[in-house]
Motif scaffolding. Structure first.
Motif, PDB file in Angstrom:
ATOM      1  N   GLU A 233       0.812  -1.227   0.000  1.00  0.00           N
ATOM      2  CA  GLU A 233       0.000   0.000   0.000  1.00  0.00           C
ATOM      3  C   GLU A 233       0.842   1.273   0.000  1.00  0.00           C
ATOM      4  OE1 GLU A 233      -0.136  -1.588   4.346  1.00  0.00           O
ATOM      5  OE2 GLU A 233      -0.048  -2.406   2.301  1.00  0.00           O
ATOM      6  N   ASP A 234       2.157   1.135   0.205  1.00  0.00           N
ATOM      7  CA  ASP A 234       3.050   2.293   0.227  1.00  0.00           C
ATOM      8  C   ASP A 234       3.847   2.460  -1.062  1.00  0.00           C
ATOM      9  OD1 ASP A 234       2.328   3.085   2.789  1.00  0.00           O
ATOM     10  OD2 ASP A 234       3.882   1.873   3.753  1.00  0.00           O
TER      11      ASP A 234
ATOM     12  N   ALA B  58       7.839   7.845   1.108  1.00  0.00           N
ATOM     13  CA  ALA B  58       9.219   7.890   1.582  1.00  0.00           C
ATOM     14  C   ALA B  58       9.272   7.888   3.104  1.00  0.00           C
ATOM     15  CB  ALA B  58       9.930   9.120   1.030  1.00  0.00           C
ATOM     16  N   LEU B  59       8.317   8.572   3.721  1.00  0.00           N
ATOM     17  CA  LEU B  59       8.281   8.682   5.174  1.00  0.00           C
ATOM     18  C   LEU B  59       6.944   9.223   5.614  1.00  0.00           C
ATOM     19  CD1 LEU B  59       9.637  12.001   6.384  1.00  0.00           C
ATOM     20  CD2 LEU B  59      10.332  11.315   4.101  1.00  0.00           C
TER      21      LEU B  59
ATOM     22  N   GLY C 182       9.184   4.909   4.965  1.00  0.00           N
ATOM     23  CA  GLY C 182       8.366   4.054   4.130  1.00  0.00           C
ATOM     24  C   GLY C 182       8.999   2.688   3.918  1.00  0.00           C
ATOM     25  N   ASN C 183      10.242   2.536   4.306  1.00  0.00           N
ATOM     26  CA  ASN C 183      10.931   1.252   4.287  1.00  0.00           C
ATOM     27  C   ASN C 183      10.690   0.582   5.641  1.00  0.00           C
ATOM     28  OD1 ASN C 183      12.867  -0.837   4.536  1.00  0.00           O
ATOM     29  ND2 ASN C 183      14.242   0.175   3.092  1.00  0.00           N
ATOM     30  N   SER C 184       9.994  -0.522   5.637  1.00  0.00           N
ATOM     31  CA  SER C 184       9.572  -1.158   6.894  1.00  0.00           C
ATOM     32  C   SER C 184      10.726  -1.664   7.736  1.00  0.00           C
ATOM     33  CB  SER C 184       8.623  -2.324   6.589  1.00  0.00           C
ATOM     34  OG  SER C 184       9.265  -3.313   5.794  1.00  0.00           O
ATOM     35  N   THR C 185      11.912  -1.787   7.153  1.00  0.00           N
ATOM     36  CA  THR C 185      13.057  -2.270   7.923  1.00  0.00           C
ATOM     37  C   THR C 185      13.792  -1.145   8.648  1.00  0.00           C
ATOM     38  OG1 THR C 185      14.668  -2.076   6.103  1.00  0.00           O
ATOM     39  CG2 THR C 185      13.370  -4.104   6.227  1.00  0.00           C
ATOM     40  N   VAL C 186      13.442   0.107   8.324  1.00  0.00           N
ATOM     41  CA  VAL C 186      14.072   1.258   8.977  1.00  0.00           C
ATOM     42  C   VAL C 186      13.241   1.649  10.190  1.00  0.00           C
ATOM     43  CG1 VAL C 186      14.808   3.654   8.739  1.00  0.00           C
ATOM     44  CG2 VAL C 186      15.040   2.067   6.804  1.00  0.00           C
ATOM     45  N   LYS C 187      13.801   1.517  11.354  1.00  0.00           N
ATOM     46  CA  LYS C 187      13.070   1.800  12.581  1.00  0.00           C
ATOM     47  C   LYS C 187      13.159   3.288  12.924  1.00  0.00           C
ATOM     48  CE  LYS C 187      12.197  -2.507  12.765  1.00  0.00           C
ATOM     49  NZ  LYS C 187      10.862  -2.950  12.294  1.00  0.00           N
TER      50      LYS C 187
ATOM     51  N   LEU D 168      -2.001   9.621  17.855  1.00  0.00           N
ATOM     52  CA  LEU D 168      -2.205  10.482  16.696  1.00  0.00           C
ATOM     53  C   LEU D 168      -3.448  10.090  15.900  1.00  0.00           C
ATOM     54  CD1 LEU D 168       1.454  10.685  15.315  1.00  0.00           C
ATOM     55  CD2 LEU D 168       0.275  12.374  16.737  1.00  0.00           C
ATOM     56  N   PHE D 169      -4.031  11.082  15.274  1.00  0.00           N
ATOM     57  CA  PHE D 169      -5.046  10.880  14.243  1.00  0.00           C
ATOM     58  C   PHE D 169      -4.293  10.623  12.946  1.00  0.00           C
ATOM     59  CE2 PHE D 169      -7.649  12.593  10.772  1.00  0.00           C
ATOM     60  CZ  PHE D 169      -8.865  11.964  11.005  1.00  0.00           C
ATOM     61  N   HIS D 170      -4.670   9.561  12.229  1.00  0.00           N
ATOM     62  CA  HIS D 170      -3.879   9.147  11.082  1.00  0.00           C
ATOM     63  C   HIS D 170      -4.561   9.501   9.763  1.00  0.00           C
ATOM     64  CE1 HIS D 170      -0.986   7.035  13.595  1.00  0.00           C
ATOM     65  NE2 HIS D 170      -2.007   6.567  14.277  1.00  0.00           N
ATOM     66  N   THR D 171      -3.791  10.134   8.893  1.00  0.00           N
ATOM     67  CA  THR D 171      -4.268  10.421   7.546  1.00  0.00           C
ATOM     68  C   THR D 171      -4.516   9.117   6.810  1.00  0.00           C
ATOM     69  OG1 THR D 171      -3.078  12.526   7.434  1.00  0.00           O
ATOM     70  CG2 THR D 171      -3.659  11.484   5.340  1.00  0.00           C
ATOM     71  N   ASP D 172      -5.670   9.014   6.179  1.00  0.00           N
ATOM     72  CA  ASP D 172      -6.001   7.839   5.372  1.00  0.00           C
ATOM     73  C   ASP D 172      -5.619   8.124   3.924  1.00  0.00           C
ATOM     74  OD1 ASP D 172      -7.073   5.750   3.957  1.00  0.00           O
ATOM     75  OD2 ASP D 172      -9.090   5.902   4.812  1.00  0.00           O
ATOM     76  N   PRO D 173      -4.582   7.456   3.400  1.00  0.00           N
ATOM     77  CA  PRO D 173      -4.151   7.730   2.025  1.00  0.00           C
ATOM     78  C   PRO D 173      -5.246   7.524   0.994  1.00  0.00           C
ATOM     79  CG  PRO D 173      -2.499   6.433   3.194  1.00  0.00           C
ATOM     80  CD  PRO D 173      -3.723   6.455   4.049  1.00  0.00           C
ATOM     81  N   GLN D 174      -6.201   6.636   1.288  1.00  0.00           N
ATOM     82  CA  GLN D 174      -7.278   6.377   0.343  1.00  0.00           C
ATOM     83  C   GLN D 174      -8.240   7.559   0.212  1.00  0.00           C
ATOM     84  OE1 GLN D 174      -7.196   3.611  -1.549  1.00  0.00           O
ATOM     85  NE2 GLN D 174      -5.269   3.189  -0.457  1.00  0.00           N
TER      86      GLN D 174
END
Length: 389
Positions: free
Chosen positions: A147-148, A154-155, A342-347, A362-368
């Motif tokens: 989905e990303d 990117a972030l 946006g890279n799931s391995t980067v903490k 946080l309130f999260h922005t829905d990309p959809q």
């Protein structure tokens, strides 16, 4: 800072909107655009990072625009790593989108890639119109959630309600988002003008799309009774009350941060600002923290995407930049004060003061819903103009 009544639209954004689809639902409108899937992201089937580096070096340079000044540090690190001259330019998202639109039409492209906080414009205009395109590094694809990938996140960053810890050592002086609508906070709440900050406008439209239940519960918690409103929703009622309570509108988060957290600050104020401004605590001796525990949330998160100009004169260098920003080595300059890659391995590298759990605070922005944000932007902007006084 200013606290004057506003009837002034953002010229750059409206200029862009003039050449973009309307919101009327006719053929060729934003509704029609939204109904069509985005063009597929490009993934090189025979990807070779070493070959990409060599091809980028032959192109010699690139220019990347970003709404954050952090891009300058990214550029330094990119140039140091690859020996390719990269210029990172800080530019507000509406101006970047307008410039890229004009350059594309004139076939004179100077911006090779850009970071976009305004996902609505990116997904609703720039990608469908072929002005920019999404490229996903094949060797990192499995580290990026499906989905990303399209558009490529990117972030993610956050904008939070913040306070001065020296003036309020016991914690944030407000506990509920509805506190800011009370007379006690009239003229003491600072935020960027929504008419000039797309992420703030998006936050307001997203509140109406999937934040009403949380706002209604927060109202019940504060006042002990259900919310009654003549507005279309709880979100619109909160926005109306905020706008009417004399918020101090600033032109930048830096101005907000200075008024709230500077060492010489004497009055308790609440600022709605990017977590990147917490760097001022160390750099300038400010005293700022997120309003931890605030109901129903202490701020909102939003995605920042990366895209390449379709007519870039340095396409390989632009691809190499995308690859760089999708690694910890590149993105750390953007999330050094907080954020997620946006890279799931980067903490996450740090927890901003008072913000320890993004999932619950946080309130999260829905990309959809970002294209819907674009469609509803003018309605929300007009409502803000009418209610802010």
């Amino acid at each position: 800072m200013r606290r004057t009544k506003k009837i002034v639209p953002v010229a750059a954004l409206l200029a862009l909107a003039a050449c973009a689809p309307s919101t009327g639902g006719q053929a060729g409108t934003a509704d029609a655009t939204a109904a069509k899937p985005l063009p597929s992201a490009s993934v090189d089937t025979a990807f070779d990072l070493n070959a990409l580096v060599e091809a980028a070096k032959k192109e010699g340079s690139l220019v990347v625009y970003d709404s954050s000044g952090d891009i300058e540090e990214v550029a330094k690190a990119f140039t140091a790593k690859y020996g390719i001259a990269m210029e990172g330019v800080k530019s507000d998202t509406p101006e970047t989108a307008e410039k890229m639109t004009r350059e594309h039409a004139a076939d004179h492209v100077t911006i090779d890639a850009a970071m976009y906080e305004d996902g609505g414009v990116l997904m609703g205009q720039l990608i469908p119109q072929g002005i920019v395109q999404t490229w996903v590094p094949a060797d990192l694809q499995d580290q990026i959630l499906p989905e990303d990938r399209n558009p490529l996140r990117a972030l993610s960053k956050a904008t939070v309600f913040a306070y001065n810890t020296k003036l309020s050592p016991g914690g944030c002086p407000i506990k509920n988002i509805w506190d800011l609508t009370e007379p006690a906070w009239s003229g003491k709440f600072l935020m960027q003008d929504p008419l000039g900050k797309p992420t703030v406008t998006s936050f307001l439209t997203q509140l109406d799309s999937h934040g009403n239940q949380a706002l209604e519960q927060a109202y019940q918690d504060k006042f002990g009774e259900p919310l009654k409103t003549k507005e279309k929703s709880a979100a619109y009622e909160w926005i109306r009350r905020i706008a009417a309570n004399k918020p101090v509108l600033t032109s930048s988060d830096e101005d907000t941060s200075s008024a709230v957290g500077a060492p010489n600050a004497a009055d308790k104020k609440i600022g709605f600002m990017s977590i990147s401004k917490f760097r001022n605590n160390e750099d300038k001796g400010y005293a700022q923290s997120t309003c931890e525990g605030m109901k129903p949330f202490a701020g909102f998160s939003y995605p920042k995407y990366v895209a390449i100009a379709a007519k870039s004169k340095h396409p390989n260098a632009a691809k190499l930049y995308v690859h760089f920003i999708m690694t910890e080595e590149g993105v750390k300059h953007e999330i050094g004060e907080g954020g997620t890659s946006g890279n799931s391995t980067v903490k996450p590298l740090v927890d901003p003061p008072g913000l320890t759990d993004w999932s619950t605070q946080l309130f999260h922005t829905d990309p959809q819903k970002l294209v819907a944000d674009l469609q509803n932007r003018q309605i929300m902007s007009d409502f803000w103009r009418l209610t802010h006084r």
